[in-house]
Design an enzyme around this catalytic site. Structure first.
Site, short mmCIF file in Angstrom:
data_model
loop_
_atom_site.label_atom_id
_atom_site.label_comp_id
_atom_site.label_asym_id
_atom_site.label_seq_id
_atom_site.Cartn_x
_atom_site.Cartn_y
_atom_site.Cartn_z
N ASP A 254 30.26 33.65 40.66
CA ASP A 254 31.87 33.59 40.89
C ASP A 254 32.43 32.92 39.29
O ASP A 254 31.96 31.67 39.29
CB ASP A 254 32.02 33.21 41.56
CG ASP A 254 33.98 34.17 42.03
OD1 ASP A 254 34.25 34.65 41.36
OD2 ASP A 254 34.30 33.95 44.06
N GLY A 360 36.76 42.24 37.03
CA GLY A 360 36.56 42.89 36.18
C GLY A 360 37.18 41.98 34.68
O GLY A 360 37.76 42.60 33.03
N ASP A 381 39.68 40.86 44.33
CA ASP A 381 39.85 40.77 46.31
C ASP A 381 40.33 41.74 47.48
O ASP A 381 41.64 41.71 46.93
CB ASP A 381 39.55 38.56 46.79
CG ASP A 381 38.90 37.57 46.44
OD1 ASP A 381 37.91 37.97 45.53
OD2 ASP A 381 39.00 36.76 46.77
#
Ligand code: GLA
Length: 560
Positions: A254, A360, A381
């Site tokens: 992440d 993205g 999210d």
């Protein structure tokens, strides 16, 4: 419709199904319960054995291998398999295949068989030993949507146990992904460790593997994760080795705090573009570092505020760089960061499905495969509400050309069963995620499933659209006002077509197979209700507001 087997033993649970778009509490009100049951479209699986899930699995040579044959039918079941390469063994009482993949690359066709007191069945599964993992979209569960950062070893084990006892695993769900908040501190030699709520990471992995389930984990290319836990920056190889030693099969990586490192890197590498600002970017990163390293939680409010200011100032400086140049810089930095972990996972000795979470950023779908990724988040999210889900769906448009076996666009996890979507909206999310060939990662509490939610998540004909071996992502064929028609090519020259109503009133939507140049004699099947549709030149559904329908189309075989 017969849903009796689904109700047993689940009637014991309170039903959580809301009837309106507004959040609804768990309900035991008999009218709410009856309405939930009436909304079930999926027929219960037969008591005779049926092998579900993907028909193609990818693995690398000489790597640990684990596959639980997803099978519905009355227990006890017995399994057998023909064509298993040497090194793999099937446990006939559990249907779990384990071992090590062969050294020789190629396709090994396994003939899987399952039987019970009522009958037997068989299916072929191609094990493709080569270089590509995740030949169909990963299926499993992730804790974040339902539990955020409030997780522990025992919570994850309970969810994994429920994945098996609820029958979800019999439909192909296999990954149990631990999201952010498992991370502790590094040992003296730098080895990452679980925190006090995750005292035994190898033990957790072994527990999941004992069920034939897969172990997913989370980290960040930055120093810190989104939740403020330790990331893998500068420890990529060491972390990948630790993950492999715990039996990890999947990593979600992440972006989050890396954004500040990205600012510093932009200054270092592209000082010529930022003559007036390169020093400022470096000093912002230098000021940010110690605050980020401060382990006090919650952070002192003035510190959080200053961190936000720095992030904003960096964004402003970078936005002065012309669009295309900035895009190239961001891409360069992202490839660097994600590539480091991609290489480390490749060298780790295990097959680890690699999932990028960067919302993205830097058009990740264009270069994801280059860094070894199998899937990448395309959008922000998800939340369990209609409007944000609709916006996520709209933003998948045009991305279909980047998806394929081993490389999937990820619109984020499912929100089905999180108590805030109506029955139609839940059917809609499942339909969309299947036609988009999106990863099917459940996001609800698996210990609190109601029959409606379970029925939506376990429709094998709907899941088969998602898991189709051709691996094509569907696209929007046409849209008129609230009505949308999505199409997805399937193997065997078949198609899936989804009818989608984004409006507030029921809508009649028709589709003519000629739109796909298919003959009028094309056979259509309603995949939610498992019913062949009567022959007719057009397929027409009255689609509920915020709802969806899904059919498959099969052309008649050409005459010999
Ligand atoms: C980000 C991700 C989420 C989740 C959280 C964890 O917001 O997009 O999916 O992993 O971080 O902190």
């Amino acid at each position: 419709m017969n849903f009796r087997p689904l109700l047993h033993p689940l009637l014991a649970f309170a039903l959580a199904c809301p009837l309106a778009a507004a959040p609804a509490p768990v309900s035991t009100d008999p009218t709410v319960v009856a309405a939930c049951l009436a909304a079930i479209r999926t027929p219960a699986p037969p008591a005779t054995p049926r092998i579900n899930g993907t028909r193609v699995v990818g693995a690398r040579p000489e790597k640990p291998f684990l596959y639980r044959i997803p099978t519905t039918g009355e227990r006890p079941l017995r399994w057998s398999a023909g064509g298993l390469p040497r090194g793999l063994k099937l446990d006939p009482a559990t249907g779990i295949i384990r071992g090590v993949t062969p050294a020789k690359q190629g396709t090994y066709t396994l003939r899987l068989r399952a039987s019970n007191a009522l009958g037997k069945t068989s299916a072929e599964l191609d094990l493709v030993v080569g270089d590509t993992l995740a030949l169909t979209p990963p299926m499993g569960w992730n804790n974040y949507n339902a539990f955020r950062l409030r997780i522990s070893d025992s919570l994850i084990r309970a969810q994994a146990d429920a994945m098996v006892s609820s029958g979800l695993a019999d439909h192909g769900y296999a990954y149990v992904n631990v999201d952010d908040a498992w991370e502790g501190v590094r040992a003296a030699d730098g080895t990452i460790q679980g925190n006090e709520r995750f005292p035994d990471m190898p033990g957790l992995g072994a527990h999941l593997h004992s069920h034939g389930l897969k172990f997913g984990i989370y980290s960040s290319p930055g120093f810190e994760t989104c939740g403020g836990f330790l990331g893998s920056l500068h420890y990529e190889e060491q972390d990948a080795r630790a993950f492999a030693s715990w039996g990890v099969d999947y990593l979600k990586y992440d972006w989050c705090s890396y954004i500040i490192d990205a600012g510093r890197l932009a200054a270092d590498r592209h000082a010529e573009l930022l003559p007036a600002h390169a020093d400022r970017l470096r000093s912002l990163a230098a000021e940010y570092g110690p605050m980020r390293n401060d382990r006090r939680r919650p952070r002192p409010p003035e510190m959080s505020a200053r961190m936000k200011e720095i992030e904003t100032e960096q964004k402003e400086i970078l936005s002065a760089i012309p669009g295309e140049t900035l895009a190239a810089i961001e891409r360069d930095i992202a490839i660097d960061a994600y590539g480091a972990m991609g290489r480390a996972l490749r060298a780790s000795g295990r097959d680890v499905v690699y999932s990028l979470c960067s919302y993205g950023f830097a058009r990740v779908w264009e270069w994801g495969p280059e860094v070894g990724a199998n899937l990448w988040r395309t959008t922000q999210d998800i939340t369990p509400r209609w409007a944000p889900i609709l916006s996520i769906i709209n933003r998948q448009k045009g991305l279909e050309k980047w998806a394929g076996p081993g490389r999937w666009n990820d619109p984020d996890m499912l929100e089905i069963g999180n108590g805030q979507l109506t029955p139609d909206e839940m059917h809609m999310q499942m339909t969309q995620w299947c036609i988009l060939a999106a990863p099917l990662l459940l996001g609800n509490d698996l210990t609190k499933l109601d029959p409606l939610v379970l029925s939506i998540l376990t429709n094998d004909e709907v899941i088969a659209v998602n898991q189709d071996r051709l691996g094509r992502q569907g696209w929007l064929l046409r849209q008129t006002d609230a009505a949308g028609l999505y199409v997805k090519p399937l193997s065997g020259e078949r198609w899936a077509v989804a009818f989608f109503n984004r409006g507030e009133t029921p809508l009649e939507i028709s589709f003519d197979p000629a739109e796909l140049k298919l003959p009028a004699s094309t056979a259509a099947r309603d995949l939610w209700r498992h019913r062949d549709l009567p022959a007719s030149p057009k397929i027409t559904f009255t689609v509920a507001p915020h709802g969806a329908e899904l059919v498959s189309l099969t052309s008649p075989a050409p005459s010999p």
